[in-house]
Every structure is written in structure tokens, then in C-alpha cells.
Design a protein around this motif. Structure first.
Motif: not given
Ligand SMILES: [Cu+2]
Length: 324
Positions: A238-243
């Protein structure tokens, strides 16, 4: 000696004081708040909670008996016709009492000292956290009156909102382009000051995904109260997606954009797909005079001097060195 009628105020005052004390303890719970410091969500916060609890219990070992005895002695030895307590006006020494009131505090202060020293070294803010995953670096600058977060590894930046991967150490590098503030995410760990001309390092970690409350804990003027931010701890995916989302859907923070942002004023939550290279180092070195930090006369950590020196040398890529 006449028995005086018991004055009402003598009862009312202690009762009111007791009720006020209980109310002050219970009120935050009833008001829907929580004792965030006592409900940590990461290893640093948990250690700090433990230290608070241990110190409180050790202090209570002395304070509670002293408070109880103060009341008991006043009650037992008061001047009253049928008082059966011994009346010894010439009493002056008791080896037994001396032994108790010297030995117990000495032992407790000894234990407190050992515990505090151990935790203090353990909780040194710039000490990296042991974890199988490498830390992610986030650069923080407090501005008048907003927080700027820069993600040098991801190339993005945010204002007044912070996303971090859960279950992974976060290395915060902190400075200020404004009066000194204090960066605080209570559930992850204690505050650290942000100061102009100085780079601080703080490792924190969120053990679980969740939304945590962050704030500026140092008064800095008019809109200081609005320097709050949410910390969203998410899974790595989810963090990578958010970035990726921020990169796609936001505008770049330009040098001019930063200048405008740094002007005194409040700001909404904002996302930037990119920020000027070396912005953090530029903010730090902006306040360096003649190659010296404004803090060089007191307590500048070698790491902070290192960060400044790195910036001066314009070779600020060696993250490993500053982690030592
Ligand atoms: Cu200083």
C-alpha cells in the motif's frame, strides 16, 4: 479542653480536592481521548512507556507510604483528651526509623539510576532500530506553521500528512526553517526538537498498520495549534501504491514553490510528485555561518555536524556514515 463543633470547611476542602484529582485523571477517558503515551504502537514508544511505568512504581514505593503516614501521624498524635498514643516530648532518635528512611530511598534511587541510564542509552534517538528490513529515510522540516515531509528515496514530498510502511524502521532526519519546533508522534515515541541550522536523527517504528496522531509539541506562535498531521502506517504494498499515486496525481514542489510554502501561514494537506534536490541540506546549511552551525557552541551531535559538513561538501549521498 472543649470539644469544638467540626467546621464544615474542614471536610469540604479535602473532599473537593480529592474529587478534582479523580476528575482530572478520569476526564480524558470520558472526553473520548486516550492516554496515547501509555498506548504505544511501536518499540520506542513501548520502551518509553515501560520506563514511565517503572519510574512511577519505584517513586510510589516512597511517596505512597509518606502520604499515608503524614495523615496517620497527624490523626494519631493530635491533641485530644482521650488520645491513647504515647506522648514523648523528649524523643529524638530511633535507630530503627533512621535505618528505614535511609536504606529504602538509597536502594530505590540506586535502582532508578541503573534503570534510567540503561533506557537513556537504549533510547538514544539516532540509534538505529534492529530489524530485518532496512529503514526508510524521511526528511522533516518544520515551517511556520506546517510540516514538510520529504522522501528522498521515493522523490516525493507531503505537507501535514505522513505515510510510512508499518513494521519497518523509519529514519527521520529533522530540521527547521522556522522557529524551533518539536516533532511528536506520541504512540510511536517521544518528541525531538527541530532546529534551524541543525540536523537531528530519530528512529521510530510502527509495529502495526494504523492511523496515528502527530503534532508540533513546541509553541511557535499564532498557528502553532494547526501543526498537526496524521501518520498513516500501511503495508509495504500500500505504501508503494501510495507513492506511485502521489507521483502521478500531484504537482512538483519547485524552488519557488518551496519559498512560498515556507512563508508564515497555514497549509492544507498537500502532496508533491518531486522536490528540489538537496532541499533538506539546503535548509540546514542556510543557517550555517562561516562553516559553523548556529548550535556549534552547545551540544551539536557529531552526526548533526556530519550532516552539515556533508551538505557543505555538497556530497550528501552517504547515508551510511550519518547512521553511525
Ligand atoms: Cu541548539
Amino acid at each position: 479542653m472543649n470539644k469544638k463543633p467540626r467546621s464544615l470547611t474542614r471536610i469540604i476542602i479535602p473532599v473537593v480536592l480529592t474529587l478534582v484529582t479523580i476528575a482530572l485523571i478520569v476526564w480524558p477517558m470520558l472526553a473520548g481521548g486516550q492516554y496515547v503515551v501509555l498506548d504505544p504502537k511501536g518499540p520506542i514508544g513501548a520502551s518509553q512507556r515501560d520506563l514511565i511505568v517503572i519510574s512511577t512504581i519505584l517513586c510510589a514505593v516512597i511517596i505512597v507510604p509518606v502520604l499515608i503516614l503524614s495523615a496517620v501521624i497527624v490523626w494519631r498524635y493530635r491533641d485530644k483528651p482521650d488520645n491513647k498514643a504515647a506522648y514523648e516530648p523528649n524523643w529524638s532518635h530511633s535507630t530503627k526509623a533512621e535505618a528505614i528512611w535511609w536504606t529504602v530511598p538509597i536502594i530505590i534511587i540506586g535502582i532508578l539510576a541503573i534503570v534510567t541510564i540503561r533506557y537513556t542509552y537504549d533510547l538514544e534517538p539516532s540509534k538505529p532500530l534492529a530489524h530485518e528490513k532496512a529503514p526508510i529515510t524521511i526528511q522533516v522540516s518544520s515551517l511556520d506553521w506546517k510540516w514538510l515531509f520529504m522522501y528522498p528515496e521515493q522523490g516525493i514530498a507531503t505537507v501535514n500528512t505522513l505515510n510510512i510502511p508499518a513494521d519497518r524502521p523509519v529514519k527521520f532526519e529533522l530540521t527547521a526553517d522556522s522557529p524551533m519546533n518539536s516533532f511528536w508522534i506520541p504512540q510511536l515515541g517521544g518528541q525531538i526538537y527541530t532546529m534551524s541550522g541543525m540536523a537531528m536523527t530519530l528512529y521510530l517504528q510502527a509495529d502495526h498498520e494504523g492511523k496515528y496522531w502527530g503534532s508540533g509539541a513546541n509553541f511557535t506562535g499564532e498557528h502553532f495549534g494547526e501543526m498537526r498531521f496524521d501518520v498513516n502506517a500501511t503495508s509495504d504494498e500500500d505504501f508503494d501504491k501510495w507513492v506511485a499515486e502521489v507521483k502521478q496525481s500531484s504537482q512538483e514542489l519547485t524552488t519557488e514553490g518551496y519559498k512560498a510554502l515556507a512563508e508564515p501561514g497555514t497549509s492544507n494537506v498537500a502532496y508533491y510528485s518531486a522536490f528540489p534536490e538537496g532541499l533538506f541540506q539546503n535548509i540546514v546549511t542556510k543557517y550555517v555561518v562561516d562553516g559553523q552551525s548556529a548550535h556549534s557552541k552547545h551540544g551539536t551531535s557529531s552526526e548533526a555536524s556530519g550532516a552539515i559538513q556533508n551538505a557543505i561538501d555538497t556530497s550528501n549521498k552517504d547515508e551510511d556514515k550519518s547512521a553511525n
